[in-house]
Design an enzyme around this catalytic site. Structure first.
Site, PDB file in Angstrom:
ATOM      1  N   TRP A  31       9.072   0.301  -1.621  1.00  0.00           N
ATOM      2  CA  TRP A  31       7.975   0.985  -1.109  1.00  0.00           C
ATOM      3  C   TRP A  31       8.543   1.627  -0.080  1.00  0.00           C
ATOM      4  O   TRP A  31       8.569  -0.050   1.312  1.00  0.00           O
ATOM      5  CB  TRP A  31       7.114   0.375  -1.306  1.00  0.00           C
ATOM      6  CG  TRP A  31       5.964   2.026  -1.755  1.00  0.00           C
ATOM      7  CD1 TRP A  31       5.381   2.228  -0.323  1.00  0.00           C
ATOM      8  CD2 TRP A  31       5.804   3.286  -2.071  1.00  0.00           C
ATOM      9  NE1 TRP A  31       5.026   3.940  -1.125  1.00  0.00           N
ATOM     10  CE2 TRP A  31       5.185   3.677  -2.092  1.00  0.00           C
ATOM     11  CE3 TRP A  31       6.462   2.344  -4.040  1.00  0.00           C
ATOM     12  CZ2 TRP A  31       4.666   4.798  -2.346  1.00  0.00           C
ATOM     13  CZ3 TRP A  31       6.395   3.377  -4.114  1.00  0.00           C
ATOM     14  CH2 TRP A  31       5.566   4.425  -4.422  1.00  0.00           C
ATOM     15  N   GLU A  67       2.735  -7.220  -3.714  1.00  0.00           N
ATOM     16  CA  GLU A  67       3.182  -7.631  -4.382  1.00  0.00           C
ATOM     17  C   GLU A  67       3.429  -9.032  -3.676  1.00  0.00           C
ATOM     18  O   GLU A  67       4.550  -9.676  -4.305  1.00  0.00           O
ATOM     19  CB  GLU A  67       4.057  -7.399  -5.471  1.00  0.00           C
ATOM     20  CG  GLU A  67       3.896  -6.049  -6.472  1.00  0.00           C
ATOM     21  CD  GLU A  67       3.367  -4.914  -5.828  1.00  0.00           C
ATOM     22  OE1 GLU A  67       2.236  -4.541  -6.442  1.00  0.00           O
ATOM     23  OE2 GLU A  67       3.682  -4.104  -5.168  1.00  0.00           O
ATOM     24  N   CYS A  89       5.765  -2.197   4.663  1.00  0.00           N
ATOM     25  CA  CYS A  89       5.332  -1.302   5.469  1.00  0.00           C
ATOM     26  C   CYS A  89       4.317  -0.690   4.681  1.00  0.00           C
ATOM     27  O   CYS A  89       4.812  -0.037   3.583  1.00  0.00           O
ATOM     28  CB  CYS A  89       6.820   0.082   5.906  1.00  0.00           C
ATOM     29  SG  CYS A  89       6.095   1.154   6.647  1.00  0.00           S
ATOM     30  N   THR A  95      -6.546   7.664   1.932  1.00  0.00           N
ATOM     31  CA  THR A  95      -7.533   7.572   1.770  1.00  0.00           C
ATOM     32  C   THR A  95      -7.429   5.787   1.950  1.00  0.00           C
ATOM     33  O   THR A  95      -6.850   5.946   2.457  1.00  0.00           O
ATOM     34  CB  THR A  95      -7.426   7.136  -0.131  1.00  0.00           C
ATOM     35  OG1 THR A  95      -5.989   6.246  -0.722  1.00  0.00           O
ATOM     36  CG2 THR A  95      -7.190   8.822  -0.848  1.00  0.00           C
ATOM     37  N   HIS A  97      -7.131   3.541   0.604  1.00  0.00           N
ATOM     38  CA  HIS A  97      -5.748   2.942  -0.742  1.00  0.00           C
ATOM     39  C   HIS A  97      -5.407   1.653   0.549  1.00  0.00           C
ATOM     40  O   HIS A  97      -4.601   0.617   1.053  1.00  0.00           O
ATOM     41  CB  HIS A  97      -4.986   3.483  -0.415  1.00  0.00           C
ATOM     42  CG  HIS A  97      -4.139   2.273  -1.646  1.00  0.00           C
ATOM     43  ND1 HIS A  97      -4.492   1.833  -2.686  1.00  0.00           N
ATOM     44  CD2 HIS A  97      -2.606   2.742  -1.630  1.00  0.00           C
ATOM     45  CE1 HIS A  97      -3.114   1.005  -3.043  1.00  0.00           C
ATOM     46  NE2 HIS A  97      -2.307   2.197  -2.222  1.00  0.00           N
ATOM     47  N   PHE A 122       3.889 -13.219   7.845  1.00  0.00           N
ATOM     48  CA  PHE A 122       3.354 -11.642   7.934  1.00  0.00           C
ATOM     49  C   PHE A 122       4.301 -10.665   8.912  1.00  0.00           C
ATOM     50  O   PHE A 122       3.978 -10.268   9.853  1.00  0.00           O
ATOM     51  CB  PHE A 122       1.682 -11.702   8.488  1.00  0.00           C
ATOM     52  CG  PHE A 122       1.482 -10.178   7.996  1.00  0.00           C
ATOM     53  CD1 PHE A 122       0.945 -10.519   6.553  1.00  0.00           C
ATOM     54  CD2 PHE A 122       0.878  -9.475   9.267  1.00  0.00           C
ATOM     55  CE1 PHE A 122       0.247  -9.184   6.734  1.00  0.00           C
ATOM     56  CE2 PHE A 122       0.534  -7.471   8.798  1.00  0.00           C
ATOM     57  CZ  PHE A 122       0.354  -7.701   7.665  1.00  0.00           C
TER      58      PHE A 122
END
Length: 163
Positions: A31, A67, A89, A95, A97, A122
């Protein structure tokens, strides 16, 4: 904000050990591929630059940043790795989310690291917009992928020196 003054990926003040002896996994989110691809290139290039052998770098693509945790866990269960780099990213939307994903990934990466007693890094951008993400994926603020790779090398060296 102090980051407008310099690139963030400056390692001139630290000594980076050789990565030749270590095996790395890179889990990268599909993504926001333009950004995560640049992060991956930064991480891979940094590992090679510091001596990692290409055959000792395993890439695993996962659908999204959420994931990354599962991907890191899968890699560490399947392969003998010294460190895993998680690259993703998440860009703020309208929202909540964003908040849930960022929190879950940060905690998940930490938990996988503790579970396997291996460094899990990370390397996830959590930005307000695409421009900020690009600035941190090879743009004016450096490349967070490169930073994550250097962190992985340093943590692998720390772990190996204590075992």
């Amino acid at each position: 904000m102090a980051t407008h003054l310099k690139g963030l990926s400056d390692f001139s003040h630290i000594e980076i050990p050789s990565a030749k002896a270590y095996r790395f996994g890179i889990v990268v989110s599909q993504w926001n591929a333009e950004v995560t691809g640049a992060l991956y290139n930064g991480a891979y290039t940094a590992l090679i630059k510091h001596g990692a052998l290409s055959e000792n770098i395993t890439e695993l693509q996962v659908p999204g940043s959420f994931e990354l945790t599962s991907g890191a866990d899968i890699l560490l269960a399947a392969k003998d790795l010294d460190a895993v780099i998680c690259l993703g990213c998440v860009i703020q939307g309208e929202t909540r989310h964003f908040d849930f994903i960022c929190n879950a990934v940060a905690n998940g990466v930490t938990n996988v690291s503790i579970k396997h007693n291996k460094p899990v890094i990370f390397g996830v951008l959590t930005t307000d917009n695409l421009e900020q993400a690009k600035d941190r994926a090879g743009g004016k603020h450096g490349n967070k992928g490169e930073e994550a790779a250097v962190t992985a090398i340093m943590m692998a060296q720390i772990k190996s020196s204590l075992v």
